[in-house]
Design a protein around this motif. Structure first.
Motif, PDB file in Angstrom:
ATOM      1  N   ARG A  27     -29.525  22.263  60.750  1.00 15.50           N
ATOM      2  CA  ARG A  27     -29.530  21.512  61.998  1.00 15.50           C
ATOM      3  C   ARG A  27     -29.138  20.051  61.754  1.00 15.50           C
ATOM      4  NH1 ARG A  27     -28.741  23.231  66.837  1.00 15.50           N
ATOM      5  NH2 ARG A  27     -27.441  21.375  67.100  1.00 15.50           N
ATOM      6  N   THR A  28     -29.641  19.517  60.638  1.00 15.09           N
ATOM      7  CA  THR A  28     -29.313  18.129  60.309  1.00 15.09           C
ATOM      8  C   THR A  28     -27.821  17.962  60.056  1.00 15.09           C
ATOM      9  OG1 THR A  28     -31.503  17.744  59.372  1.00 15.09           O
ATOM     10  CG2 THR A  28     -29.764  16.232  58.697  1.00 15.09           C
ATOM     11  N   LEU A  29     -27.246  18.906  59.337  1.00 17.48           N
ATOM     12  CA  LEU A  29     -25.809  18.819  59.055  1.00 17.48           C
ATOM     13  C   LEU A  29     -24.981  18.936  60.332  1.00 17.48           C
ATOM     14  CD1 LEU A  29     -25.425  20.926  55.781  1.00 17.48           C
ATOM     15  CD2 LEU A  29     -25.784  18.463  56.049  1.00 17.48           C
ATOM     16  N   ILE A  30     -25.510  19.619  61.332  1.00 18.69           N
ATOM     17  CA  ILE A  30     -24.797  19.755  62.600  1.00 18.69           C
ATOM     18  C   ILE A  30     -24.923  18.477  63.432  1.00 18.69           C
ATOM     19  CG2 ILE A  30     -24.805  20.971  64.819  1.00 18.69           C
ATOM     20  CD1 ILE A  30     -25.652  23.496  63.263  1.00 18.69           C
ATOM     21  N   ASP A  31     -26.110  17.871  63.402  1.00 23.11           N
ATOM     22  CA  ASP A  31     -26.400  16.752  64.293  1.00 23.11           C
ATOM     23  C   ASP A  31     -25.992  15.393  63.738  1.00 23.11           C
ATOM     24  OD1 ASP A  31     -29.539  18.135  65.563  1.00 23.11           O
ATOM     25  OD2 ASP A  31     -27.442  18.529  66.096  1.00 23.11           O
ATOM     26  N   TYR A  32     -25.879  15.266  62.415  1.00 23.27           N
ATOM     27  CA  TYR A  32     -25.686  13.954  61.797  1.00 23.27           C
ATOM     28  C   TYR A  32     -24.454  13.899  60.902  1.00 23.27           C
ATOM     29  CZ  TYR A  32     -30.515  12.936  63.163  1.00 23.27           C
ATOM     30  OH  TYR A  32     -31.678  12.728  63.875  1.00 23.27           O
ATOM     31  N   HIS A  33     -23.922  12.683  60.803  1.00 19.05           N
ATOM     32  CA  HIS A  33     -22.991  12.379  59.724  1.00 19.05           C
ATOM     33  C   HIS A  33     -23.846  12.119  58.478  1.00 19.05           C
ATOM     34  CE1 HIS A  33     -20.339  11.828  63.088  1.00 19.05           C
ATOM     35  NE2 HIS A  33     -20.929  10.704  63.470  1.00 19.05           N
ATOM     36  N   MET A  34     -23.368  12.562  57.318  1.00 17.51           N
ATOM     37  CA  MET A  34     -24.163  12.458  56.103  1.00 17.51           C
ATOM     38  C   MET A  34     -23.486  11.532  55.099  1.00 17.51           C
ATOM     39  SD  MET A  34     -26.655  14.397  56.927  1.00 17.51           S
ATOM     40  CE  MET A  34     -27.518  14.413  55.345  1.00 17.51           C
ATOM     41  N   GLY A  35     -24.309  10.869  54.294  1.00 15.38           N
ATOM     42  CA  GLY A  35     -23.703   9.945  53.341  1.00 15.38           C
ATOM     43  C   GLY A  35     -24.605   9.624  52.174  1.00 15.38           C
ATOM     44  N   TRP A  36     -24.094   8.721  51.338  1.00 12.67           N
ATOM     45  CA  TRP A  36     -24.837   8.228  50.178  1.00 12.67           C
ATOM     46  C   TRP A  36     -24.704   6.709  50.119  1.00 12.67           C
ATOM     47  CZ3 TRP A  36     -27.732  11.292  46.945  1.00 12.67           C
ATOM     48  CH2 TRP A  36     -27.534  12.677  47.045  1.00 12.67           C
ATOM     49  N   PHE A  37     -25.823   6.075  49.871  1.00 12.03           N
ATOM     50  CA  PHE A  37     -25.887   4.655  49.566  1.00 12.03           C
ATOM     51  C   PHE A  37     -26.504   4.518  48.180  1.00 12.03           C
ATOM     52  CE2 PHE A  37     -25.179   1.778  53.285  1.00 12.03           C
ATOM     53  CZ  PHE A  37     -24.748   2.744  54.175  1.00 12.03           C
ATOM     54  N   ARG A  38     -26.395   3.334  47.613  1.00 11.51           N
ATOM     55  CA  ARG A  38     -27.055   3.073  46.332  1.00 11.51           C
ATOM     56  C   ARG A  38     -27.575   1.649  46.297  1.00 11.51           C
ATOM     57  NH1 ARG A  38     -21.822   3.101  42.178  1.00 11.51           N
ATOM     58  NH2 ARG A  38     -20.892   1.124  42.875  1.00 11.51           N
ATOM     59  N   GLN A  39     -28.575   1.445  45.470  1.00  9.95           N
ATOM     60  CA  GLN A  39     -29.146   0.119  45.294  1.00  9.95           C
ATOM     61  C   GLN A  39     -29.375  -0.140  43.821  1.00  9.95           C
ATOM     62  OE1 GLN A  39     -32.760  -0.724  47.492  1.00  9.95           O
ATOM     63  NE2 GLN A  39     -32.357  -2.914  47.407  1.00  9.95           N
ATOM     64  N   ALA A  40     -28.623  -1.094  43.293  1.00  7.92           N
ATOM     65  CA  ALA A  40     -28.786  -1.492  41.898  1.00  7.92           C
ATOM     66  C   ALA A  40     -29.919  -2.511  41.792  1.00  7.92           C
ATOM     67  CB  ALA A  40     -27.482  -2.091  41.376  1.00  7.92           C
ATOM     68  N   PRO A  41     -30.504  -2.650  40.623  1.00  6.85           N
ATOM     69  CA  PRO A  41     -31.601  -3.621  40.439  1.00  6.85           C
ATOM     70  C   PRO A  41     -31.178  -5.025  40.853  1.00  6.85           C
ATOM     71  CG  PRO A  41     -31.448  -2.189  38.544  1.00  6.85           C
ATOM     72  CD  PRO A  41     -30.255  -1.876  39.396  1.00  6.85           C
ATOM     73  N   GLY A  42     -31.977  -5.638  41.726  1.00  6.15           N
ATOM     74  CA  GLY A  42     -31.705  -7.001  42.153  1.00  6.15           C
ATOM     75  C   GLY A  42     -30.608  -7.146  43.179  1.00  6.15           C
ATOM     76  N   LYS A  43     -30.075  -6.034  43.671  1.00  3.58           N
ATOM     77  CA  LYS A  43     -28.986  -6.099  44.642  1.00  3.58           C
ATOM     78  C   LYS A  43     -29.369  -5.389  45.927  1.00  3.58           C
ATOM     79  CE  LYS A  43     -25.243  -6.439  41.252  1.00  3.58           C
ATOM     80  NZ  LYS A  43     -23.939  -5.876  40.814  1.00  3.58           N
ATOM     81  N   GLU A  44     -28.585  -5.628  46.971  1.00  7.11           N
ATOM     82  CA  GLU A  44     -28.815  -4.958  48.239  1.00  7.11           C
ATOM     83  C   GLU A  44     -28.253  -3.537  48.202  1.00  7.11           C
ATOM     84  OE1 GLU A  44     -28.654  -8.914  51.151  1.00  7.11           O
ATOM     85  OE2 GLU A  44     -27.173  -7.313  51.352  1.00  7.11           O
ATOM     86  N   ARG A  45     -28.733  -2.723  49.101  1.00  3.20           N
ATOM     87  CA  ARG A  45     -28.193  -1.371  49.221  1.00  3.20           C
ATOM     88  C   ARG A  45     -26.752  -1.447  49.675  1.00  3.20           C
ATOM     89  NH1 ARG A  45     -32.979   2.528  51.750  1.00  3.20           N
ATOM     90  NH2 ARG A  45     -34.516   2.025  50.147  1.00  3.20           N
ATOM     91  N   GLU A  46     -25.913  -0.601  49.079  1.00  3.92           N
ATOM     92  CA  GLU A  46     -24.503  -0.621  49.440  1.00  3.92           C
ATOM     93  C   GLU A  46     -24.008   0.792  49.730  1.00  3.92           C
ATOM     94  OE1 GLU A  46     -21.963  -2.013  46.318  1.00  3.92           O
ATOM     95  OE2 GLU A  46     -22.549  -0.434  44.927  1.00  3.92           O
ATOM     96  N   PHE A  47     -23.021   0.851  50.608  1.00  2.00           N
ATOM     97  CA  PHE A  47     -22.398   2.117  50.984  1.00  2.00           C
ATOM     98  C   PHE A  47     -21.653   2.707  49.797  1.00  2.00           C
ATOM     99  CE2 PHE A  47     -20.265   5.026  53.804  1.00  2.00           C
ATOM    100  CZ  PHE A  47     -19.010   5.193  53.233  1.00  2.00           C
ATOM    101  N   VAL A  48     -21.749   4.031  49.639  1.00  2.00           N
ATOM    102  CA  VAL A  48     -21.019   4.726  48.576  1.00  2.00           C
ATOM    103  C   VAL A  48     -20.004   5.698  49.169  1.00  2.00           C
ATOM    104  CG1 VAL A  48     -21.200   6.297  46.617  1.00  2.00           C
ATOM    105  CG2 VAL A  48     -22.943   4.526  46.959  1.00  2.00           C
ATOM    106  N   ALA A  49     -20.485   6.646  49.967  1.00  2.00           N
ATOM    107  CA  ALA A  49     -19.606   7.675  50.507  1.00  2.00           C
ATOM    108  C   ALA A  49     -20.232   8.249  51.775  1.00  2.00           C
ATOM    109  CB  ALA A  49     -19.359   8.780  49.498  1.00  2.00           C
TER     110      ALA A  49
END
Length: 123
Positions: A27-49
């Motif tokens: 249901r989640t895959l049908i209702d939402y766009h899916m992605g990945w973010f990452r957060q390196a030590p001391g940095k903000e979260r950033e978009f990956v894919a």
């Protein structure tokens, strides 16, 4: 309640490959766009894919050509294949779900976050 559960993180050497997986519901895959973010030590979260419901795929410049996002509807998972890993890829990787228009999004657009899985790339 939508749940995103990441797995597959670990410690690897530079140049190695690793595949992350995000388990959720069909249901989640049908209702939402899916992605990945990452957060390196001391940095903000950033978009990956990101993979939209329509199948459109987007990558950040640092991972373009090395990472591949895919969706397995039979298993209700979203995967991130990471090749040619670099020490700069070291971060906690988060699976995300959103309903935002467009391609590359900011963390403010994410509606649901997983708890994350750590990836460490040694030189």
């Amino acid at each position: 309640q939508v749940q995103l559960v990441e797995s597959g993180g670990g410690l690897v050497q530079a140049g190695d490959s690793l595949t992350l997986s995000c388990a959720t519901s069909r249901r989640t895959l049908i209702d939402y766009h899916m992605g990945w973010f990452r957060q390196a030590p001391g940095k903000e979260r950033e978009f990956v894919a990101r993979i939209r419901r329509s199948g459109g795929i987007f990558y950040s410049d640092p991972v373009l050509g090395r990472f591949t996002i895919s969706r397995d509807t039979a298993k209700s998972t979203v995967n991130l294949q990471m090749n040619s890993l670099k020490p700069d890829d070291t971060a906690v990787y988060y699976c995300t779900a959103d309903v935002t228009a467009g391609g590359i999004i900011s963390s403010n657009n994410v509606r649901i976050w997983g708890k994350g899985t750590p990836v460490t790339v040694s030189s």
